[in-house]
Design a protein around this motif. Structure first.
Motif, PDB file in Angstrom:
ATOM      1  N   TYR A 130       0.831  -1.205   0.000  1.00 32.85           N
ATOM      2  CA  TYR A 130       0.000   0.000   0.000  1.00 32.85           C
ATOM      3  C   TYR A 130       0.867   1.258   0.000  1.00 32.85           C
ATOM      4  O   TYR A 130       1.993   1.254   0.492  1.00 32.85           O
ATOM      5  CB  TYR A 130      -0.901   0.024   1.237  1.00 32.85           C
ATOM      6  CG  TYR A 130      -1.696  -1.242   1.450  1.00 32.85           C
ATOM      7  CD1 TYR A 130      -2.935  -1.428   0.854  1.00 32.85           C
ATOM      8  CD2 TYR A 130      -1.199  -2.261   2.263  1.00 32.85           C
ATOM      9  CE1 TYR A 130      -3.670  -2.598   1.058  1.00 32.85           C
ATOM     10  CE2 TYR A 130      -1.913  -3.429   2.475  1.00 32.85           C
ATOM     11  CZ  TYR A 130      -3.144  -3.594   1.867  1.00 32.85           C
ATOM     12  OH  TYR A 130      -3.856  -4.744   2.068  1.00 32.85           O
ATOM     13  N   TYR A 135      -4.469   2.873   4.124  1.00 35.49           N
ATOM     14  CA  TYR A 135      -5.111   2.004   3.132  1.00 35.49           C
ATOM     15  C   TYR A 135      -5.057   0.537   3.576  1.00 35.49           C
ATOM     16  O   TYR A 135      -5.925  -0.261   3.218  1.00 35.49           O
ATOM     17  CB  TYR A 135      -4.439   2.169   1.772  1.00 35.49           C
ATOM     18  CG  TYR A 135      -4.530   3.578   1.223  1.00 35.49           C
ATOM     19  CD1 TYR A 135      -5.764   4.192   1.041  1.00 35.49           C
ATOM     20  CD2 TYR A 135      -3.389   4.290   0.899  1.00 35.49           C
ATOM     21  CE1 TYR A 135      -5.850   5.497   0.561  1.00 35.49           C
ATOM     22  CE2 TYR A 135      -3.462   5.596   0.423  1.00 35.49           C
ATOM     23  CZ  TYR A 135      -4.697   6.186   0.249  1.00 35.49           C
ATOM     24  OH  TYR A 135      -4.787   7.476  -0.217  1.00 35.49           O
ATOM     25  N   ASP A 139      -8.307  -1.773   3.924  1.00 38.54           N
ATOM     26  CA  ASP A 139      -8.355  -3.067   3.241  1.00 38.54           C
ATOM     27  C   ASP A 139      -8.625  -4.196   4.229  1.00 38.54           C
ATOM     28  O   ASP A 139      -9.310  -5.162   3.911  1.00 38.54           O
ATOM     29  CB  ASP A 139      -7.043  -3.316   2.502  1.00 38.54           C
ATOM     30  CG  ASP A 139      -7.188  -4.360   1.403  1.00 38.54           C
ATOM     31  OD1 ASP A 139      -8.287  -4.462   0.816  1.00 38.54           O
ATOM     32  OD2 ASP A 139      -6.211  -5.076   1.130  1.00 38.54           O
TER      33      ASP A 139
END
Length: 259
Positions: A130, A135, A139
């Motif tokens: 990432y 992020y 996720d």
């Protein structure tokens, strides 16, 4: 004539003496140097950097707000997210977190983005990479929310961090048998459940399954109906005891069957 001459001489002598007495040396005027204004530095004092007792405490402080935001959006306890992040990333100092911003050890699977290869269960396995740690947290939320094998977790109470910890292992998130115990230990040692409390506010209820007398661990083929019959309960009673909204169960999930 003589008198006139004498008078003139006396006059000259008196005039000479008066001149000497009146001749005074003038003192020089004292000049005071002009006072210059002080140049004051108006710079903002430097902020004292925080001092942490450990890398783990630093990690918690860095990512607690991100974990709470994910809890608000996706219903995953912030305590579980933080404990998994600490464990999987070595408090942010593991290779995957440093080089790939991957804080949860999520492998590539159907991933089409950047990737990194790292030895795990097997040599040089593919892991997601990432641009930023945030992020990775998002996720992680989507990874759990969008996969059916984790669906049973979302029927648990958000305060039930022990149930979540055991359910993650049972659903196959980790192969380590002690994975639930490690998560629970981190949560209790660092009081991570307090972040759940902040998100839930007045809706927070301390969940203590240990206060019940008997529990049952879900195995393959179990249903709420079959378990309720086994313990002479109705499905509704079993759901109420465990804070379940649906009928989905996960292998390894611990249910309270006798209050």
């Amino acid at each position: 004539m003589k008198k006139i001459v004498v008078i003139c001489c006396l006059g000259l002598i008196l005039f000479s003496c008066k001149t000497k007495k009146t001749a005074v040396t003038k003192r020089p005027t004292r000049t005071t140097q002009p006072t210059t204004e002080r140049q004051t530095n108006r710079t903002t004092p430097a902020t004292t950097p925080k001092v942490y007792a450990s890398k783990t405490e630093e990690y918690i402080d860095l990512y607690k707000e991100v974990a709470q935001q994910e809890m608000q959006l996706y219903g995953i306890p912030a305590s579980i997210t933080l404990a998994q992040g600490i464990l999987e990333s070595a408090s942010g100092y593991g290779r995957l977190s440093v080089e790939a911003n991957n804080h949860f050890g999520i492998k590539c699977h159907e991933w089409t983005g950047a990737r990194i290869y790292h030895d795990d269960d097997e040599l040089q396995e593919c892991f997601r990479k990432y641009k930023d740690a945030k992020y990775s947290f998002r996720d992680h939320s989507l990874f759990l929310k969008e996969r059916k094998r984790y669906a049973g977790l979302f029927d648990l109470k958000k305060e039930d961090y022990k149930g979540w910890a055991k359910g993650l292992r049972a659903a196959g998130y980790a192969t380590d048998r002690k994975y639930p115990d490690k998560l629970i230990s981190l949560i209790e040692r660092y009081q991570l459940h307090e972040f759940d409390k902040k998100v839930l506010g007045k809706n927070y209820t301390l969940y203590e399954p240990a206060s019940y007398k008997e529990t049952y661990t879900v195995t393959k083929g179990d249903t709420l109906y079959s378990i309720s019959r086994k313990y002479n309960l109705s499905v509704a009673e079993l759901q109420k005891l465990n804070g379940l909204n649906g009928t989905n169960l996960s292998i390894g999930q611990v249910l309270i069957v006798k209050p």
